[in-house]
Design a protein around this motif. Structure first.
Motif, PDB file in Angstrom:
ATOM      1  N   GLU A  24       0.786  -1.318   0.010  1.00  0.00           N
ATOM      2  CA  GLU A  24       0.184  -0.028   0.015  1.00  0.00           C
ATOM      3  C   GLU A  24       0.947   1.260   0.142  1.00  0.00           C
ATOM      4  O   GLU A  24       0.635   1.997  -0.893  1.00  0.00           O
ATOM      5  N   ASN A  25       1.852   1.341   0.799  1.00  0.00           N
ATOM      6  CA  ASN A  25       2.525   2.582   1.011  1.00  0.00           C
ATOM      7  C   ASN A  25       3.440   2.656  -0.372  1.00  0.00           C
ATOM      8  O   ASN A  25       3.683   3.910  -0.815  1.00  0.00           O
ATOM      9  N   GLU A  26       3.926   1.746  -0.889  1.00  0.00           N
ATOM     10  CA  GLU A  26       4.560   1.767  -2.005  1.00  0.00           C
ATOM     11  C   GLU A  26       4.005   2.193  -3.097  1.00  0.00           C
ATOM     12  O   GLU A  26       4.347   3.035  -3.994  1.00  0.00           O
ATOM     13  N   ARG A  27       2.915   1.734  -3.345  1.00  0.00           N
ATOM     14  CA  ARG A  27       1.945   2.142  -4.292  1.00  0.00           C
ATOM     15  C   ARG A  27       1.397   3.577  -4.188  1.00  0.00           C
ATOM     16  O   ARG A  27       1.448   4.397  -5.221  1.00  0.00           O
ATOM     17  N   ILE A  28       1.086   4.033  -2.910  1.00  0.00           N
ATOM     18  CA  ILE A  28       0.799   5.679  -2.776  1.00  0.00           C
ATOM     19  C   ILE A  28       2.021   6.119  -3.332  1.00  0.00           C
ATOM     20  O   ILE A  28       1.768   7.402  -3.983  1.00  0.00           O
ATOM     21  N   GLU A  29       3.357   5.945  -2.853  1.00  0.00           N
ATOM     22  CA  GLU A  29       4.390   6.953  -3.215  1.00  0.00           C
ATOM     23  C   GLU A  29       4.724   6.623  -4.736  1.00  0.00           C
ATOM     24  O   GLU A  29       4.871   7.539  -5.305  1.00  0.00           O
ATOM     25  N   SER A  30       4.567   5.533  -5.323  1.00  0.00           N
ATOM     26  CA  SER A  30       4.754   5.535  -6.848  1.00  0.00           C
ATOM     27  C   SER A  30       3.780   6.451  -7.620  1.00  0.00           C
ATOM     28  O   SER A  30       4.237   7.049  -8.702  1.00  0.00           O
ATOM     29  N   VAL A  31       2.611   6.192  -7.301  1.00  0.00           N
ATOM     30  CA  VAL A  31       1.600   7.302  -7.912  1.00  0.00           C
ATOM     31  C   VAL A  31       1.813   8.730  -7.640  1.00  0.00           C
ATOM     32  O   VAL A  31       1.715   9.544  -8.552  1.00  0.00           O
ATOM     33  N   LEU A  32       2.120   8.947  -6.381  1.00  0.00           N
ATOM     34  CA  LEU A  32       2.621  10.259  -6.104  1.00  0.00           C
ATOM     35  C   LEU A  32       3.674  10.673  -7.003  1.00  0.00           C
ATOM     36  O   LEU A  32       3.691  11.869  -7.498  1.00  0.00           O
ATOM     37  N   GLU A  33       4.840  10.015  -6.850  1.00  0.00           N
ATOM     38  CA  GLU A  33       5.895  10.446  -7.570  1.00  0.00           C
ATOM     39  C   GLU A  33       5.504  10.530  -9.326  1.00  0.00           C
ATOM     40  O   GLU A  33       6.037  11.519  -9.671  1.00  0.00           O
ATOM     41  N   PHE A  34       4.719   9.710  -9.870  1.00  0.00           N
ATOM     42  CA  PHE A  34       4.349   9.688 -11.244  1.00  0.00           C
ATOM     43  C   PHE A  34       3.524  11.177 -11.464  1.00  0.00           C
ATOM     44  O   PHE A  34       3.903  11.694 -12.438  1.00  0.00           O
ATOM     45  N   CYS A  35       2.805  11.275 -10.678  1.00  0.00           N
ATOM     46  CA  CYS A  35       1.864  12.525 -10.681  1.00  0.00           C
ATOM     47  C   CYS A  35       2.834  13.873 -10.624  1.00  0.00           C
ATOM     48  O   CYS A  35       2.561  14.787 -11.342  1.00  0.00           O
ATOM     49  N   LYS A  36       3.531  13.899  -9.717  1.00  0.00           N
ATOM     50  CA  LYS A  36       4.466  15.203  -9.497  1.00  0.00           C
ATOM     51  C   LYS A  36       5.162  15.318 -10.841  1.00  0.00           C
ATOM     52  O   LYS A  36       5.566  16.434 -11.201  1.00  0.00           O
ATOM     53  N   PHE A 311      -4.108  -3.804 -20.146  1.00  0.00           N
ATOM     54  CA  PHE A 311      -3.109  -2.835 -19.891  1.00  0.00           C
ATOM     55  C   PHE A 311      -1.795  -3.196 -20.428  1.00  0.00           C
ATOM     56  O   PHE A 311      -1.125  -3.864 -19.606  1.00  0.00           O
ATOM     57  N   SER A 312      -1.530  -2.896 -21.588  1.00  0.00           N
ATOM     58  CA  SER A 312      -0.205  -3.232 -22.051  1.00  0.00           C
ATOM     59  C   SER A 312       0.038  -2.511 -23.304  1.00  0.00           C
ATOM     60  O   SER A 312      -0.609  -1.907 -23.784  1.00  0.00           O
ATOM     61  N   GLU A 313       1.175  -2.544 -23.604  1.00  0.00           N
ATOM     62  CA  GLU A 313       1.844  -1.966 -25.230  1.00  0.00           C
ATOM     63  C   GLU A 313       0.987  -2.335 -26.043  1.00  0.00           C
ATOM     64  O   GLU A 313       0.688  -1.726 -27.165  1.00  0.00           O
ATOM     65  N   PHE A 314       0.649  -3.713 -26.075  1.00  0.00           N
ATOM     66  CA  PHE A 314      -0.225  -4.182 -27.123  1.00  0.00           C
ATOM     67  C   PHE A 314      -1.317  -3.754 -27.330  1.00  0.00           C
ATOM     68  O   PHE A 314      -2.076  -3.302 -28.487  1.00  0.00           O
ATOM     69  N   ALA A 315      -1.847  -3.273 -26.095  1.00  0.00           N
ATOM     70  CA  ALA A 315      -3.303  -2.829 -26.340  1.00  0.00           C
ATOM     71  C   ALA A 315      -3.369  -1.280 -26.675  1.00  0.00           C
ATOM     72  O   ALA A 315      -4.157  -0.638 -27.385  1.00  0.00           O
ATOM     73  N   ILE A 340      -5.549   4.165 -17.557  1.00  0.00           N
ATOM     74  CA  ILE A 340      -4.431   3.686 -18.211  1.00  0.00           C
ATOM     75  C   ILE A 340      -3.618   2.648 -17.557  1.00  0.00           C
ATOM     76  O   ILE A 340      -2.795   1.935 -18.297  1.00  0.00           O
ATOM     77  N   PHE A 341      -3.963   2.406 -16.373  1.00  0.00           N
ATOM     78  CA  PHE A 341      -3.063   1.471 -15.617  1.00  0.00           C
ATOM     79  C   PHE A 341      -4.171   0.448 -15.043  1.00  0.00           C
ATOM     80  O   PHE A 341      -5.123   0.628 -14.861  1.00  0.00           O
ATOM     81  N   ASN A 346      -1.042  -2.225  -9.324  1.00  0.00           N
ATOM     82  CA  ASN A 346       0.217  -2.183  -9.561  1.00  0.00           C
ATOM     83  C   ASN A 346       0.862  -0.916  -9.602  1.00  0.00           C
ATOM     84  O   ASN A 346       2.119  -0.612  -9.715  1.00  0.00           O
ATOM     85  N   GLY A 347       0.131   0.035  -9.295  1.00  0.00           N
ATOM     86  CA  GLY A 347       0.494   1.471  -9.361  1.00  0.00           C
ATOM     87  C   GLY A 347       0.899   2.005 -10.683  1.00  0.00           C
ATOM     88  O   GLY A 347      -0.027   1.816 -11.700  1.00  0.00           O
ATOM     89  N   ALA A 348       1.692   3.048 -11.039  1.00  0.00           N
ATOM     90  CA  ALA A 348       1.704   3.986 -12.001  1.00  0.00           C
ATOM     91  C   ALA A 348       2.909   3.168 -12.839  1.00  0.00           C
ATOM     92  O   ALA A 348       4.028   2.783 -11.936  1.00  0.00           O
ATOM     93  N   LEU A 349       2.886   2.731 -13.999  1.00  0.00           N
ATOM     94  CA  LEU A 349       3.932   2.135 -14.654  1.00  0.00           C
ATOM     95  C   LEU A 349       4.707   3.068 -15.700  1.00  0.00           C
ATOM     96  O   LEU A 349       4.285   3.339 -16.572  1.00  0.00           O
ATOM     97  N   GLU A 350       5.714   3.367 -15.002  1.00  0.00           N
ATOM     98  CA  GLU A 350       6.784   4.491 -16.053  1.00  0.00           C
ATOM     99  C   GLU A 350       6.892   3.728 -17.597  1.00  0.00           C
ATOM    100  O   GLU A 350       7.006   4.546 -18.566  1.00  0.00           O
ATOM    101  N   ARG A 351       7.062   2.454 -17.396  1.00  0.00           N
ATOM    102  CA  ARG A 351       7.578   1.727 -18.633  1.00  0.00           C
ATOM    103  C   ARG A 351       6.863   1.992 -19.983  1.00  0.00           C
ATOM    104  O   ARG A 351       7.124   2.063 -21.007  1.00  0.00           O
TER     105      ARG A 351
END
Length: 671
Positions: A24-36, A311-315, A340-341, A346-351
């Motif tokens: 949970e905490n990791e996902r919150i932080e990953s989404v936060l960093e993505f948004c910022k 939810f993939s690059e193929f999509a 989009i995710f 899994n949170g926000a995926l930079e890839r």
């Protein structure tokens, strides 16, 4: 402290699931960093989402989600990010194996065949409402979101495993019988509702009760949310206009009911869950998203839903996502919601590089938003559409005949390179009006006479057949009209008359077989009617007249009711747009099919949005314009208004602005 929601700032809203107790905490932080990192200032958080959906969730089941959302909201608010709330369902989208829980004694939705859902509740059911409003209150009191989103299960159709077509449960049967003063069984009522022919009292009762069901519920939701006193806004996701038409949706009243004393907000569906040909998407965008927008009040804040699945690059590639984002501008948007995710947490995926595309396009869209466009400022050929169009349709084979056909013409016009606008009015004067198929039956005889007398009318073969049926053939000097099916074998190709040229070619030909739709052979009384093309069989023998032009009409001799790729043949496209350009005011034509113009008129300027849904790149933009302007600017990719040079050549305006594949351009043409 919660940040203030400012709709003057383009609202990039990430719609995402943060799953309780799962990193949970990791996902919150990953989404936060993505948004910022990518300047996303708005997050919509799920409860009871897709793979974790528990049906009609209880407070006890929802509590872990609420606690997680509250922790996430605190972190996001500290970073000046707004939080909205999106419970996954109201009545339920579809069963998908879910059932009612113990003590959930809800009456579920039932289709015309008597099949009932195991989980999807009837919105009339009192027990469901006793469940729904306390949990709605719980969600809002606990989270205090800026926007509470009503999901697109807020509808009476498309609830698998039911057959499409509304609800026929005992609640609804009581309403139908009450309105009619009858005692019909479901079977008796269904037989009459979907009997062959036009509107009857049973069908009218079915439609009116459907409308009243959703208006009553929307009113109760809006009042309930407003009474809580948190100032919560309400947003609604809307989807397919044909389906909403079939439930007799009253768009204006529905939104007035839901707005809870605040702004009207709608999350219009962008019809592309998986990447496909940009041209096909663009046809659907016009016939779906733009039609929905036409039914919404002018002041509606539109934040469309851009969704990927799976939810993939193929999509979906990031470039196509960027195209969807910027090409939504003709809806006059104030933001975008991004689904989009994946929903599994899994949170926000930079890839996937979606963030980069959002950041790239946002300054440009902010520049467009700063123009303060209104949807009512659209100009161009006029397309009448009506939210209750199914009421004038006749059943020949089955209930699907009630679908409005005229929405399809918007998809066609949106791709042929000519600008259009919508109207819900019938008393038109001095316009070029597109009249296809069953939309004719929205007009009385006197209204049709006025329409043809006071405007230039573009009509298809389906409209001609309806004029003949209503003894109004004289409106186009028509002696007779005969529909010949596309697969009859009677017609093979269409040929331009010898006196005309297209692309410098004499006798230009195009197929007239299956991919153009049913052909309507029209004979005329008046010799002043100019026949533009003729149809022939495989032995080159004359079959009938093709396109025709009178002083107040242009006829395309095919029934336009679905995507028919041969309709885009240059023989038809060029002939149609030539006459529209000649007969219309404030009209724009692009030089390429599926490079589409949208024109808005403000006090001192025209704003011209150009959408390139092709994979071609153009070093300059070539346009036919039938209005004058004195100066040109464009919106740059960083959102600034910059001077734009242009020249005239062979009657065209050529603007020195590159238009790359799957992209848009915004021109400002000053009066």
């Amino acid at each position: 402290m919660c940040p203030e929601l400012n709709f003057q700032q383009f609202q990039n809203c990430l719609r995402i699931a943060i799953v309780p107790h799962y990193f949970e905490n990791e996902r919150i932080e990953s989404v936060l960093e993505f948004c910022k990192k990518y300047s996303i200032r708005h997050i919509m958080l799920f409860i009871n989402v897709e793979e974790y959906n528990l049906g009609h969730i209880t407070k006890e089941e929802a509590k872990p989600w609420i606690e997680t959302i509250k922790r996430a909201k605190k972190r996001f608010n500290e970073a000046n990010i707004i939080v909205s709330l999106n419970p996954w369902m109201e009545i339920g989208h579809l069963d998908r194996g879910r059932k009612l829980k113990e003590n959930q004694n809800f009456i579920t939705m039932t289709d015309m065949n008597g099949l009932s859902c195991e989980m999807v509740a009837c919105p009339l059911d009192k027990n469901w409402r006793k469940y729904y409003f306390p949990i709605l209150r719980y969600f809002i009191e606990e989270v205090q979101p800026e926007i509470y989103w009503i999901e697109d299960d807020f509808r009476l159709h498309n609830h698998a495993p039911l057959e499409f077509g509304g609800c026929f449960c005992q609640n609804h049967m009581e309403k139908y019988n009450e309105k009619l003063g009858t005692n019909y069984s479901r079977e008796e009522f269904v037989d009459k509702v979907f009997a062959k022919g036009g509107m009857n009292k049973e069908r009218e009762a079915w439609l009116k009760v459907s409308e009243e069901t959703m208006l009553d519920l929307s009113s109760e939701i809006g009042k309930h949310i407003q009474s809580l006193g948190y100032g919560t806004r309400v947003g609604l996701m809307s989807s397919m206009p044909r389906e909403h038409c079939m439930e007799y949706r009253n768009w204006k009243v529905l939104h007035e009911n839901l707005r809870a004393g605040r702004e009207i907000i709608d999350r219009i569906h962008l019809p592309c869950y998986m990447e496909r040909c940009g041209k096909v998407y663009w046809y659907d965008f016009n016939s779906i998203s733009m039609v929905v927008r036409s039914f919404l009040p002018d002041e509606t804040l539109v934040m469309p839903e851009l969704e990927n699945a799976a939810f993939s690059e193929f999509a979906k590639n990031s470039r196509f996502l960027g195209f969807q984002l910027e090409s939504a501008a003709p809806l006059v948007i104030c933001g975008m919601t991004y689904d989009i995710f994946d929903f599994v947490g899994n949170g926000a995926l930079e890839r996937l590089r979606y963030g980069e595309e959002i950041a790239r396009v946002t300054p440009y869209l902010q520049g467009i938003q700063n123009l303060n466009l209104k949807f009512s400022q659209m100009r161009g050929v006029v397309v009448p559409v009506f939210e209750h169009a199914c009421s004038v349709r006749e059943i020949e084979k089955g209930w699907r005949d009630l679908y409005p056909e005229e929405f399809e013409i918007v998809g066609y016009l949106g791709c042929v390179g000519i600008n259009y606008r919508f109207t819900h009015k019938k008393d038109l004067v001095g316009e070029t009006v597109v009249l296809v198929n069953s939309v004719v039956d929205e007009f009385t005889d006197e209204e049709l006479k006025s329409l043809f007398n006071n405007n230039f009318v573009v009509l298809d073969g389906g409209a001609a057949l309806r004029l003949q049926k209503r003894n109004l053939s004289d409106l186009i000097s028509m002696k007779s009209a005969e529909k010949i099916s596309a697969d009859s074998g009677r017609q093979s190709y269409e040929e331009l008359v010898s006196s005309r040229l297209i692309d410098g070619i004499l006798g230009y030909r195009a197929s007239a077989q299956a991919k153009v739709g049913d052909y309507v052979s029209v004979d005329y009384v008046n010799s002043d009617i100019e026949i533009i093309s003729n149809l022939y069989n495989e032995r080159e023998e004359f079959v009938g007249n093709g396109m025709a032009i009178g002083h107040h009409f242009f006829l395309m001799p095919y029934v336009i009711r679905e995507k028919q790729y041969e309709l885009f043949n240059h023989l038809r496209l060029k002939s149609l747009t030539d006459w529209i350009l000649l007969k219309s005011q404030k009209t724009v034509r692009t030089d390429e099919c599926c490079v589409s113009p949208y024109l808005y008129e403000q006090e001192d300027r025209f704003v011209l949005l150009i959408v390139n849904s092709t994979v071609d790149c153009f070093a300059e933009i070539k346009l036919d314009l039938n209005f004058e302007f004195s100066k040109a600017e464009y919106i740059s990719r960083n959102g600034e208004q910059k001077p734009l040079t242009y020249r005239q050549q062979n009657g065209q305006y050529i603007f020195d602005l590159e238009l790359s594949y799957l992209s848009t351009a915004t021109l400002l043409l000053y009066k």
